[in-house]
Design an enzyme around this catalytic site. Structure first.
Site, PDB file in Angstrom:
ATOM      1  N   SER A  49       0.861  -1.157  -0.003  1.00  0.00           N
ATOM      2  CA  SER A  49      -0.172  -0.098   0.069  1.00  0.00           C
ATOM      3  C   SER A  49       0.754   1.302   0.195  1.00  0.00           C
ATOM      4  O   SER A  49       1.592   1.516  -0.859  1.00  0.00           O
ATOM      5  CB  SER A  49      -0.935  -0.001   1.265  1.00  0.00           C
ATOM      6  OG  SER A  49      -1.770   0.975   0.980  1.00  0.00           O
ATOM      7  N   LYS A  90      -0.739  -4.067  -3.496  1.00  0.00           N
ATOM      8  CA  LYS A  90      -1.630  -3.642  -3.132  1.00  0.00           C
ATOM      9  C   LYS A  90      -1.972  -2.104  -3.658  1.00  0.00           C
ATOM     10  O   LYS A  90      -1.441  -1.422  -3.100  1.00  0.00           O
ATOM     11  CB  LYS A  90      -2.029  -3.386  -1.627  1.00  0.00           C
ATOM     12  CG  LYS A  90      -3.613  -2.686  -1.161  1.00  0.00           C
ATOM     13  CD  LYS A  90      -3.674  -2.849   0.103  1.00  0.00           C
ATOM     14  CE  LYS A  90      -5.148  -2.169   0.363  1.00  0.00           C
ATOM     15  NZ  LYS A  90      -4.857  -0.848   0.367  1.00  0.00           N
ATOM     16  N   ASP A 140      10.855   5.562  -9.451  1.00  0.00           N
ATOM     17  CA  ASP A 140      10.568   6.276 -10.983  1.00  0.00           C
ATOM     18  C   ASP A 140      11.224   7.363 -11.122  1.00  0.00           C
ATOM     19  O   ASP A 140      11.522   7.856 -12.210  1.00  0.00           O
ATOM     20  CB  ASP A 140       9.071   6.169 -11.148  1.00  0.00           C
ATOM     21  CG  ASP A 140       8.278   4.970 -11.281  1.00  0.00           C
ATOM     22  OD1 ASP A 140       9.067   4.001 -11.418  1.00  0.00           O
ATOM     23  OD2 ASP A 140       6.990   4.843 -11.572  1.00  0.00           O
TER      24      ASP A 140
END
Length: 416
Positions: free
Chosen positions: A293, A318, A304
């Site tokens: 999460s 998740k 990224d």
């Protein structure tokens, strides 16, 4: 007969009010109920009240069961009903203390599963690990058991014992655990040596998580921090704003996460300002199958944005966001309202995030506990950072495989 009608109408009104509290207007509810043959529900209610062998049918339980069944029919384990006891426990958890054993629970498939044990809790000391399946709680079999029901059964008064039937691989065993007062310490920080710092972020659930992280970073900077290991292993996640705020401490500019609503509309959570740690301080983020999460939001953003190297094993997977609605009787519902993508638009739900550097953590032998001096993943992270501080290329050794340019591969549940 009149009494039965009054109770029936009371239940109907209660359902309407519950729906209204969750964000649906009464007129909208009535219209949808009529088109969905809601009369069938009333008919079954009448049959149950008039014919069931045990006359003492509890209307409150019927109401809670109806709401729970409605949410469960969606097929999303994260969209769930929390009775007053479970909802109160979730609120206590946000404040940082509760009584229980200290695990985050979720569903994998239809099986109650440990997402992660919390640090220094009875569950962690009993050896529970992410991915362990809970087959029974005391004498209650968990098949078909909702997460909040399991939370209620596992939580209890400090000093009492709960017996969990656990399955890991093919091995099934009973694990007695003494409940305790769980004081969740969200952040732990220290200097590993004169240049490399270490921060363990155990959860994003606490309202104070962001402030604790800020204090930890400031303390390490004051001690000469030149490189940082951020440990998100066994971190089951928590509040989305905490993930965004903590991401802004390390990312100078750009997206932290993309949030996608039910209509496919994307909203990007960007940061632009003055991070606490600039890019000249290299970072390694440790993740594993218990990182879920909000942990994956932060890890995905740092990956990224090329701000940190991810090391360890694949995360939980998740990629959904829940909105929690309190109801007027003290209960609550959590409804999946959005999904999230990493800044590059990668959907990691059910897939997880692949680390840049794969380092498996061997299962410890019976009674063995990894320490900072013996933890293979932490040792590998420190080695990589020291190499970078010395302006060297990362070493390739048996501790891990460098995987450059790797794209991500491919429960917030309750915490008793």
């Amino acid at each position: 007969m009149l009494s039965s009608q009054i109770k029936r109408h009371s239940l109907t009104v209660a359902l309407c009010l519950a729906s209204f509290s969750a964000g649906m207007g009464l007129y909208s509810f009535a219209g949808r109920a009529e088109s969905a043959n809601f009369g069938i529900f009333i008919h079954v209610y009448d049959l149950l009240k008039s014919e069931y062998v045990d006359k003492t049918v509890d209307d409150t339980k019927l109401l809670q069961g109806a709401i729970r069944g409605m949410l469960e029919s969606i097929g999303d384990p994260y969209t769930r009903y929390m009775d007053p006891q479970a909802f109160r426990g979730m609120q206590e958890e946000r404040q940082g203390s509760f009584s229980g054993i200290g695990i985050q629970l979720g569903m994998k498939g239809d099986q109650l599963t440990v997402i992660a044990p919390l640090d220094d809790t009875p569950a962690a000391k009993a050896g529970l690990l992410a991915g362990d399946k809970i087959m029974a709680i005391d004498t209650k079999v968990t098949k078909g058991l909702a997460v909040e029901e399991a939370v209620n059964l596992i939580r209890g008064k400090s000093g009492t014992t709960v017996i969990l039937k656990m399955q890991r691989g093919e091995k099934v065993r009973d694990v007695p655990i003494v409940r305790g007062s769980i004081e969740t310490k969200t952040v732990r920080a220290r200097m590993i040596d004169k240049s490399v710092g270490y921060i363990r972020l155990a959860s994003f659930m606490s309202n104070e998580a962001t402030n604790e992280m800020k204090k930890a970073v400031e303390d390490l900077k004051g001690k000469g921090l030149k490189a940082l290991v951020l440990d998100l292993r066994m971190n089951p996640g928590g509040l989305l704003p905490n993930a965004v705020d903590i991401g802004s401490m390390f990312i100078e500019k750009g997206a932290v996460v993309q949030i996608v609503d039910r209509n496919g509309v994307k909203q990007t959570q960007d940061v632009s300002g003055h991070p606490m740690l600039k890019n000249d301080i290299p970072m390694v983020v440790l993740i594993d199958g218990g990182s879920a999460s909000a942990s994956e939001i932060l890890a995905g953003a740092l990956k990224d944005q090329k701000r940190a190297t991810l090391m360890g094993t694949r995360s939980f997977g998740k990629g959904l966001v829940q909105t929690v609605h309190p109801l007027q009787d003290g209960s609550g519902v959590a409804i999946t309202t959005n999904k999230y993508l990493t800044p590059n638009g990668t959907d990691i739900n059910h897939k997880g995030i692949e680390p840049d550097v794969l380092v498996e953590l061997p299962k410890p032998k019976e009674g063995q506990v990894y320490t900072p001096e013996t933890d293979p993943q932490l040792l590998r992270a420190v080695s990589l950072l020291k190499d970078r501080l010395a302006h060297k290329e990362p070493k390739r050794d048996s501790g891990g495989e460098i995987k450059r340019g790797c794209a991500p591969g491919g429960v917030w549940g309750g915490r008793p």
